[in-house]
Design a protein around this motif. Structure first.
Motif, PDB file in Angstrom:
ATOM      1  N   LEU A  51       0.815  -1.223   0.000  1.00  0.00           N
ATOM      2  CA  LEU A  51       0.000   0.000   0.000  1.00  0.00           C
ATOM      3  C   LEU A  51       0.844   1.267   0.000  1.00  0.00           C
ATOM      4  O   LEU A  51       0.317   2.355   0.169  1.00  0.00           O
ATOM      5  N   ARG A  52       2.134   1.125  -0.235  1.00  0.00           N
ATOM      6  CA  ARG A  52       3.013   2.290  -0.226  1.00  0.00           C
ATOM      7  C   ARG A  52       2.997   3.002  -1.569  1.00  0.00           C
ATOM      8  O   ARG A  52       2.711   2.409  -2.606  1.00  0.00           O
ATOM      9  N   GLY A  53       3.347   4.273  -1.520  1.00  0.00           N
ATOM     10  CA  GLY A  53       3.424   5.060  -2.746  1.00  0.00           C
ATOM     11  C   GLY A  53       2.191   5.923  -2.934  1.00  0.00           C
ATOM     12  O   GLY A  53       1.257   5.920  -2.120  1.00  0.00           O
ATOM     13  N   HIS A  54       2.187   6.636  -4.032  1.00  0.00           N
ATOM     14  CA  HIS A  54       1.076   7.546  -4.326  1.00  0.00           C
ATOM     15  C   HIS A  54      -0.020   6.787  -5.070  1.00  0.00           C
ATOM     16  O   HIS A  54      -0.223   6.950  -6.278  1.00  0.00           O
ATOM     17  N   LEU A  55      -0.742   5.951  -4.337  1.00  0.00           N
ATOM     18  CA  LEU A  55      -1.768   5.120  -4.954  1.00  0.00           C
ATOM     19  C   LEU A  55      -3.063   5.894  -5.177  1.00  0.00           C
ATOM     20  O   LEU A  55      -3.416   6.791  -4.406  1.00  0.00           O
ATOM     21  N   PHE A  56      -3.784   5.507  -6.220  1.00  0.00           N
ATOM     22  CA  PHE A  56      -5.139   6.005  -6.430  1.00  0.00           C
ATOM     23  C   PHE A  56      -6.062   5.397  -5.368  1.00  0.00           C
ATOM     24  O   PHE A  56      -5.808   4.308  -4.831  1.00  0.00           O
ATOM     25  N   TRP A  57      -7.192   6.074  -5.123  1.00  0.00           N
ATOM     26  CA  TRP A  57      -8.214   5.513  -4.232  1.00  0.00           C
ATOM     27  C   TRP A  57      -8.660   4.151  -4.729  1.00  0.00           C
ATOM     28  O   TRP A  57      -8.868   3.220  -3.927  1.00  0.00           O
ATOM     29  N   THR A  58      -8.825   3.989  -6.038  1.00  0.00           N
ATOM     30  CA  THR A  58      -9.251   2.702  -6.592  1.00  0.00           C
ATOM     31  C   THR A  58      -8.232   1.607  -6.296  1.00  0.00           C
ATOM     32  O   THR A  58      -8.605   0.446  -6.089  1.00  0.00           O
ATOM     33  N   GLU A  59      -6.961   1.959  -6.262  1.00  0.00           N
ATOM     34  CA  GLU A  59      -5.928   0.973  -5.932  1.00  0.00           C
ATOM     35  C   GLU A  59      -5.958   0.599  -4.462  1.00  0.00           C
ATOM     36  O   GLU A  59      -5.786  -0.576  -4.103  1.00  0.00           O
ATOM     37  N   TYR A  60      -6.179   1.581  -3.598  1.00  0.00           N
ATOM     38  CA  TYR A  60      -6.365   1.255  -2.185  1.00  0.00           C
ATOM     39  C   TYR A  60      -7.563   0.320  -2.018  1.00  0.00           C
ATOM     40  O   TYR A  60      -7.492  -0.676  -1.288  1.00  0.00           O
ATOM     41  N   ARG A  61      -8.651   0.644  -2.671  1.00  0.00           N
ATOM     42  CA  ARG A  61      -9.862  -0.188  -2.575  1.00  0.00           C
ATOM     43  C   ARG A  61      -9.557  -1.638  -2.942  1.00  0.00           C
ATOM     44  O   ARG A  61      -9.882  -2.573  -2.190  1.00  0.00           O
ATOM     45  N   ASP A  62      -8.924  -1.839  -4.100  1.00  0.00           N
ATOM     46  CA  ASP A  62      -8.687  -3.194  -4.592  1.00  0.00           C
ATOM     47  C   ASP A  62      -7.614  -3.929  -3.789  1.00  0.00           C
ATOM     48  O   ASP A  62      -7.758  -5.123  -3.479  1.00  0.00           O
ATOM     49  N   ARG A  63      -6.537  -3.227  -3.432  1.00  0.00           N
ATOM     50  CA  ARG A  63      -5.452  -3.886  -2.697  1.00  0.00           C
ATOM     51  C   ARG A  63      -5.859  -4.200  -1.261  1.00  0.00           C
ATOM     52  O   ARG A  63      -5.488  -5.249  -0.714  1.00  0.00           O
ATOM     53  N   MET A  64      -6.629  -3.325  -0.651  1.00  0.00           N
ATOM     54  CA  MET A  64      -7.076  -3.585   0.712  1.00  0.00           C
ATOM     55  C   MET A  64      -8.087  -4.724   0.742  1.00  0.00           C
ATOM     56  O   MET A  64      -8.095  -5.544   1.672  1.00  0.00           O
ATOM     57  N   SER A  70     -10.967  -3.219   4.219  1.00  0.00           N
ATOM     58  CA  SER A  70     -11.856  -2.425   3.361  1.00  0.00           C
ATOM     59  C   SER A  70     -11.571  -0.944   3.544  1.00  0.00           C
ATOM     60  O   SER A  70     -11.508  -0.449   4.671  1.00  0.00           O
ATOM     61  N   VAL A  71     -11.411  -0.255   2.435  1.00  0.00           N
ATOM     62  CA  VAL A  71     -11.182   1.183   2.499  1.00  0.00           C
ATOM     63  C   VAL A  71     -12.395   1.897   3.098  1.00  0.00           C
ATOM     64  O   VAL A  71     -12.272   2.996   3.647  1.00  0.00           O
ATOM     65  N   ASP A  72     -13.551   1.256   3.035  1.00  0.00           N
ATOM     66  CA  ASP A  72     -14.773   1.870   3.554  1.00  0.00           C
ATOM     67  C   ASP A  72     -14.781   1.981   5.070  1.00  0.00           C
ATOM     68  O   ASP A  72     -15.621   2.693   5.636  1.00  0.00           O
ATOM     69  N   THR A  73     -13.887   1.277   5.750  1.00  0.00           N
ATOM     70  CA  THR A  73     -13.824   1.362   7.207  1.00  0.00           C
ATOM     71  C   THR A  73     -12.987   2.550   7.679  1.00  0.00           C
ATOM     72  O   THR A  73     -12.861   2.777   8.880  1.00  0.00           O
ATOM     73  N   TYR A  74     -12.389   3.275   6.734  1.00  0.00           N
ATOM     74  CA  TYR A  74     -11.551   4.433   7.039  1.00  0.00           C
ATOM     75  C   TYR A  74     -12.260   5.720   6.641  1.00  0.00           C
ATOM     76  O   TYR A  74     -13.013   5.738   5.652  1.00  0.00           O
ATOM     77  N   TYR A  75     -12.005   6.786   7.357  1.00  0.00           N
ATOM     78  CA  TYR A  75     -12.374   8.119   6.871  1.00  0.00           C
ATOM     79  C   TYR A  75     -11.261   8.546   5.929  1.00  0.00           C
ATOM     80  O   TYR A  75     -10.105   8.692   6.332  1.00  0.00           O
ATOM     81  N   THR A  76     -11.585   8.711   4.657  1.00  0.00           N
ATOM     82  CA  THR A  76     -10.570   8.990   3.636  1.00  0.00           C
ATOM     83  C   THR A  76     -10.586  10.461   3.252  1.00  0.00           C
ATOM     84  O   THR A  76     -11.645  11.084   3.161  1.00  0.00           O
TER      85      THR A  76
END
Length: 221
Positions: A51-64, A70-76
């Motif tokens: 999860l390091r680097g300047h990832l897109f939100w979509t990449e966080y979603r898929d990698r998490m 789940s990215v939905d459990t975080y306040y983004t």
């Protein structure tokens, strides 16, 4: 990261508001991280190698999701910047980064050091320009925090131009304890970024960043 809301939260690393900073490059991210202090170093986007680097939100979603999270459990939250200024900032950041020590882009440093800003904008349009997580030549700033349909998917977008105020608003909204810096951090350009542009250059960036401009009302002026 867990962002402290009370004095007790500050003493216990796993207490506070669970947050994730989606970090577009050259948008004041170091300033934001400084405001969150040592908690920023404990963010999952820093600690986990996938999860390091300047990832897109979509990449966080898929990698998490692949990690069982789940990215939905975080306040983004993320940051937007005038794309005309952003292009100048990224260009100068890489050009001044001798050997690519900080950017991790030594090949681009060597290349862009020989380019004018107009040359750089022309090069961005080349389909052969290399694309990596560290550098996406035709990305818009909003690509970092929108989904595949171009809809903003983070909970809060701050503007680099008024970052101190927007960080303060974020802190007050959730009662979180921030230490906002008094001065800019990691600035790449001094003076007016408009001096880099010819009229043709303005049109090139406007075409490349149509969604950014439509969503946030930015203009060259």
């Amino acid at each position: 990261m867990y962002v402290p809301r009370t004095f007790l939260d500050e003493l216990i690393p796993a207490r506070g508001r669970k947050m994730l900073f989606v970090h577009p490059p050259k948008c004041g991210g170091k300033f934001v991280e400084r405001a969150f202090g040592k908690r920023a170093r404990n963010c999952i986007s820093v600690r986990h190698p996938n999860l390091r680097g300047h990832l897109f939100w979509t990449e966080y979603r898929d990698r998490m999701r692949a990690l069982g999270d789940s990215v939905d459990t975080y306040y983004t939250f993320s940051v937007m910047r005038n794309p005309f200024a952003w292009r100048v900032s990224f260009y100068e950041y890489v050009r001044k980064d001798t050997g690519g020590r900080h950017s991790g882009l030594p090949h681009l440093h060597a290349l862009w050091s020989r380019m004018t800003f107009s040359d750089y904008l022309d090069w961005l349009e080349d389909p052969a320009a290399p694309t990596t997580v560290r550098f996406r030549p035709r990305a818009q700033v909003s690509d970092w925090f929108t989904n595949e349909e171009g809809i903003i998917s983070v909970d809060y977008v701050m503007r680099q131009e008024v970052l101190t105020q927007d960080l303060s608003r974020l802190g007050h909204s959730f009662g979180i304890r921030l230490r906002i810096p008094d001065a800019p951090v990691n600035r790449s350009v001094s003076g007016d970024w408009r001096r880099y542009y010819s009229s043709g250059d303005v049109d090139k960036v406007a075409a490349l960043h149509q969604r950014d401009i439509a969503l946030f009302g930015y203009s060259f002026e």
